[in-house]
Design a protein around this motif. Structure first.
Motif, PDB file in Angstrom:
ATOM      1  N   ARG A  31       0.874  -1.309   0.052  1.00  0.00           N
ATOM      2  CA  ARG A  31       0.055  -0.281   0.205  1.00  0.00           C
ATOM      3  C   ARG A  31       0.895   1.224  -0.025  1.00  0.00           C
ATOM      4  NH1 ARG A  31      -4.050  -0.669   4.765  1.00  0.00           N
ATOM      5  NH2 ARG A  31      -3.312   1.641   5.043  1.00  0.00           N
ATOM      6  N   ARG A  32       1.919   1.228   0.727  1.00  0.00           N
ATOM      7  CA  ARG A  32       2.868   2.462   0.922  1.00  0.00           C
ATOM      8  C   ARG A  32       3.370   2.691  -0.567  1.00  0.00           C
ATOM      9  NH1 ARG A  32       7.933   2.737   1.671  1.00  0.00           N
ATOM     10  NH2 ARG A  32       8.135   0.559   2.649  1.00  0.00           N
ATOM     11  N   ARG A  33       4.059   1.523  -1.307  1.00  0.00           N
ATOM     12  CA  ARG A  33       4.770   1.526  -2.356  1.00  0.00           C
ATOM     13  C   ARG A  33       3.798   2.336  -3.394  1.00  0.00           C
ATOM     14  NH1 ARG A  33       6.739  -3.174  -1.685  1.00  0.00           N
ATOM     15  NH2 ARG A  33       5.495  -4.127  -2.687  1.00  0.00           N
ATOM     16  N   THR A  34       2.682   1.760  -3.316  1.00  0.00           N
ATOM     17  CA  THR A  34       1.474   1.993  -4.412  1.00  0.00           C
ATOM     18  C   THR A  34       1.237   3.487  -4.421  1.00  0.00           C
ATOM     19  OG1 THR A  34       0.319  -0.012  -4.101  1.00  0.00           O
ATOM     20  CG2 THR A  34      -0.746   1.665  -5.291  1.00  0.00           C
ATOM     21  N   ARG A  35       1.096   4.049  -2.974  1.00  0.00           N
ATOM     22  CA  ARG A  35       0.707   5.357  -2.718  1.00  0.00           C
ATOM     23  C   ARG A  35       1.809   6.251  -3.383  1.00  0.00           C
ATOM     24  NH1 ARG A  35       2.517   8.094   1.416  1.00  0.00           N
ATOM     25  NH2 ARG A  35       2.814   6.430   2.602  1.00  0.00           N
ATOM     26  N   LEU A  36       3.162   5.810  -2.816  1.00  0.00           N
ATOM     27  CA  LEU A  36       4.380   6.638  -3.412  1.00  0.00           C
ATOM     28  C   LEU A  36       4.307   6.646  -4.920  1.00  0.00           C
ATOM     29  CD1 LEU A  36       7.111   5.525  -0.958  1.00  0.00           C
ATOM     30  CD2 LEU A  36       5.837   7.628  -0.912  1.00  0.00           C
ATOM     31  N   GLU A  37       3.996   5.480  -5.615  1.00  0.00           N
ATOM     32  CA  GLU A  37       4.238   5.568  -7.136  1.00  0.00           C
ATOM     33  C   GLU A  37       2.862   6.401  -7.583  1.00  0.00           C
ATOM     34  OE1 GLU A  37       3.857   1.340  -8.007  1.00  0.00           O
ATOM     35  OE2 GLU A  37       5.901   1.024  -7.359  1.00  0.00           O
ATOM     36  N   LYS A  38       1.654   6.424  -6.940  1.00  0.00           N
ATOM     37  CA  LYS A  38       0.507   7.429  -7.656  1.00  0.00           C
ATOM     38  C   LYS A  38       1.169   8.877  -7.101  1.00  0.00           C
ATOM     39  CE  LYS A  38      -3.365   4.438  -7.075  1.00  0.00           C
ATOM     40  NZ  LYS A  38      -4.665   3.963  -6.288  1.00  0.00           N
ATOM     41  N   GLU A  39       1.712   9.110  -6.352  1.00  0.00           N
ATOM     42  CA  GLU A  39       2.350  10.309  -5.645  1.00  0.00           C
ATOM     43  C   GLU A  39       3.203  10.894  -7.025  1.00  0.00           C
ATOM     44  OE1 GLU A  39       3.495  10.707  -1.849  1.00  0.00           O
ATOM     45  OE2 GLU A  39       1.423  10.437  -0.974  1.00  0.00           O
ATOM     46  N   ALA A  40       4.108  10.026  -7.292  1.00  0.00           N
ATOM     47  CA  ALA A  40       5.105  10.323  -8.147  1.00  0.00           C
ATOM     48  C   ALA A  40       4.621  10.458  -9.626  1.00  0.00           C
ATOM     49  CB  ALA A  40       6.128   9.417  -8.076  1.00  0.00           C
ATOM     50  N   ALA A  94       1.467  11.600 -10.252  1.00  0.00           N
ATOM     51  CA  ALA A  94       0.846  12.716 -10.525  1.00  0.00           C
ATOM     52  C   ALA A  94       1.769  13.870 -10.508  1.00  0.00           C
ATOM     53  CB  ALA A  94       0.075  12.873  -9.241  1.00  0.00           C
ATOM     54  N   LYS A  95       2.851  13.862  -9.787  1.00  0.00           N
ATOM     55  CA  LYS A  95       3.944  14.848  -9.692  1.00  0.00           C
ATOM     56  C   LYS A  95       4.647  14.888 -11.074  1.00  0.00           C
ATOM     57  CE  LYS A  95       7.644  16.382  -6.664  1.00  0.00           C
ATOM     58  NZ  LYS A  95       8.506  16.138  -5.684  1.00  0.00           N
ATOM     59  N   TYR A  96       5.008  13.976 -11.587  1.00  0.00           N
ATOM     60  CA  TYR A  96       5.789  13.980 -12.932  1.00  0.00           C
ATOM     61  C   TYR A  96       5.102  13.487 -14.078  1.00  0.00           C
ATOM     62  CZ  TYR A  96       9.360  13.960  -9.398  1.00  0.00           C
ATOM     63  OH  TYR A  96      10.334  14.227  -8.228  1.00  0.00           O
ATOM     64  N   ARG A  97       3.755  13.566 -14.024  1.00  0.00           N
ATOM     65  CA  ARG A  97       2.910  13.334 -14.919  1.00  0.00           C
ATOM     66  C   ARG A  97       3.086  13.866 -16.373  1.00  0.00           C
ATOM     67  NH1 ARG A  97      -0.376  16.667 -12.333  1.00  0.00           N
ATOM     68  NH2 ARG A  97      -1.458  18.475 -13.630  1.00  0.00           N
ATOM     69  N   SER A  98       3.553  15.022 -16.394  1.00  0.00           N
ATOM     70  CA  SER A  98       3.655  15.713 -17.690  1.00  0.00           C
ATOM     71  C   SER A  98       5.230  15.718 -18.093  1.00  0.00           C
ATOM     72  CB  SER A  98       3.315  16.995 -17.546  1.00  0.00           C
ATOM     73  OG  SER A  98       4.244  17.819 -16.395  1.00  0.00           O
ATOM     74  N   GLN A  99       6.018  15.043 -17.577  1.00  0.00           N
ATOM     75  CA  GLN A  99       7.642  14.510 -17.886  1.00  0.00           C
ATOM     76  C   GLN A  99       7.599  14.184 -19.511  1.00  0.00           C
ATOM     77  OE1 GLN A  99      10.019  12.275 -15.288  1.00  0.00           O
ATOM     78  NE2 GLN A  99      11.626  12.072 -16.874  1.00  0.00           N
ATOM     79  N   GLN A 100       6.599  13.131 -19.850  1.00  0.00           N
ATOM     80  CA  GLN A 100       7.081  12.396 -21.033  1.00  0.00           C
ATOM     81  C   GLN A 100       6.582  13.575 -22.147  1.00  0.00           C
ATOM     82  OE1 GLN A 100       5.257   8.830 -21.824  1.00  0.00           O
ATOM     83  NE2 GLN A 100       5.655   8.473 -23.814  1.00  0.00           N
ATOM     84  N   LEU A 101       5.378  14.322 -22.068  1.00  0.00           N
ATOM     85  CA  LEU A 101       4.992  15.292 -22.888  1.00  0.00           C
ATOM     86  C   LEU A 101       6.120  16.611 -23.187  1.00  0.00           C
ATOM     87  CD1 LEU A 101       2.882  16.426 -24.753  1.00  0.00           C
ATOM     88  CD2 LEU A 101       2.015  17.727 -22.582  1.00  0.00           C
ATOM     89  N   ALA A 102       6.666  16.790 -21.882  1.00  0.00           N
ATOM     90  CA  ALA A 102       8.058  18.036 -21.897  1.00  0.00           C
ATOM     91  C   ALA A 102       9.024  17.461 -22.669  1.00  0.00           C
ATOM     92  CB  ALA A 102       8.318  18.187 -20.402  1.00  0.00           C
ATOM     93  N   GLU A 103       9.411  16.264 -22.479  1.00  0.00           N
ATOM     94  CA  GLU A 103      10.541  15.622 -23.233  1.00  0.00           C
ATOM     95  C   GLU A 103      10.266  15.865 -24.731  1.00  0.00           C
ATOM     96  OE1 GLU A 103      11.144  11.647 -21.477  1.00  0.00           O
ATOM     97  OE2 GLU A 103      12.387  12.755 -19.701  1.00  0.00           O
ATOM     98  N   GLU A 104       9.048  15.228 -25.198  1.00  0.00           N
ATOM     99  CA  GLU A 104       8.768  15.432 -26.427  1.00  0.00           C
ATOM    100  C   GLU A 104       8.575  16.735 -27.147  1.00  0.00           C
ATOM    101  OE1 GLU A 104       5.399  12.972 -27.180  1.00  0.00           O
ATOM    102  OE2 GLU A 104       6.530  11.096 -26.389  1.00  0.00           O
ATOM    103  N   LEU A 105       8.260  17.808 -26.267  1.00  0.00           N
ATOM    104  CA  LEU A 105       8.101  19.113 -26.660  1.00  0.00           C
ATOM    105  C   LEU A 105       9.269  20.153 -26.671  1.00  0.00           C
ATOM    106  CD1 LEU A 105       4.673  20.429 -25.170  1.00  0.00           C
ATOM    107  CD2 LEU A 105       5.297  20.179 -27.391  1.00  0.00           C
ATOM    108  N   LEU A 106      10.450  19.553 -25.825  1.00  0.00           N
ATOM    109  CA  LEU A 106      11.533  20.192 -25.955  1.00  0.00           C
ATOM    110  C   LEU A 106      12.546  20.575 -27.324  1.00  0.00           C
ATOM    111  CD1 LEU A 106      13.195  19.164 -22.321  1.00  0.00           C
ATOM    112  CD2 LEU A 106      11.734  21.294 -22.946  1.00  0.00           C
TER     113      LEU A 106
END
Length: 197
Positions: A77-86, A88-100
């Motif tokens: 549960r703790r691992r799943t919560r941390l993964e969900k938080e990460a 949500a926090k870095y959700r736009s990383q892939q889009l940003a990498e493609e837009l750079l």
């Protein structure tokens, strides 16, 4: 006749004594019963104590297994919560990498100095689109990494050249060759820089 009767009677008495008189092993077992108590009772108490011990061991094993399963579940549960938080926090990383790369091309295009009026109008439109993309990236937490005049940091800067100049102190970034970006606290792309040696 009396002799015959007496010998026949003696034989009958002997037979009776033999059938009534227990064997030696039977008498020994009977003596043990008297001394030690019933043999079955001793076995019963031994059997009763064994199942109790077995049940206690099974209960302890089950409790330990339950505790391990509970700990595994809590970790999951703790691992799943941390993964969900990460996520949500870095959700736009892939889009940003493609837009750079597109953002880099916009910046290169905006460096030209237009002479014709049509080119100036086109350039203004490109500047508007460029600003909108940058604002959208900023809202998502994507920022440009500061470079020129900053102390070289290998976590955010990638040194591709070293130069010697009196304008800056040693180990300070002199020039930026390609912009670097970070998403909140994570580096998406390190800045390519020249460093004063």
């Amino acid at each position: 006749m009396d002799k015959k009767n007496s010998t026949a009677q003696e034989e009958v008495v002997e037979k009776m004594e033999q059938t009534v008189e227990p064997e030696a092993s039977e008498t020994e077992a009977a003596d043990e019963l008297v001394e030690n108590g019933p043999v079955e009772e001793a076995h019963e108490t031994k059997e009763e104590s064994d199942p109790v011990n077995e049940l206690e061991q099974k209960l302890e094993e089950t409790t330990n297994r339950l505790l391990r399963v509970q700990a595994d579940y809590d970790n999951f549960r703790r691992r799943t919560r941390l993964e969900k938080e990460a996520d949500a926090k870095y959700r736009s990383q892939q889009l940003a990498e493609e837009l750079l790369p597109a953002l880099d091309n916009f910046e290169r295009a905006l460096m030209i100095t237009p002479e014709a009026e049509e080119t100036k109008n086109l350039l203004k439109g490109m500047e508007m689109v460029y600003r909108q993309i940058k604002d959208a990236l900023n809202r998502e937490g994507i920022e440009v990494i500061e470079t020129v005049g900053q102390v070289f940091d290998p976590h955010v800067h990638q040194a591709v050249m070293q130069v010697e100049t009196d304008e800056y102190e040693k180990n300070v970034v002199v020039e930026e060759l390609q912009k670097g970006y970070k998403l909140k606290d994570r580096v998406i792309r390190p800045a390519m820089v020249k460093v004063n040696s």
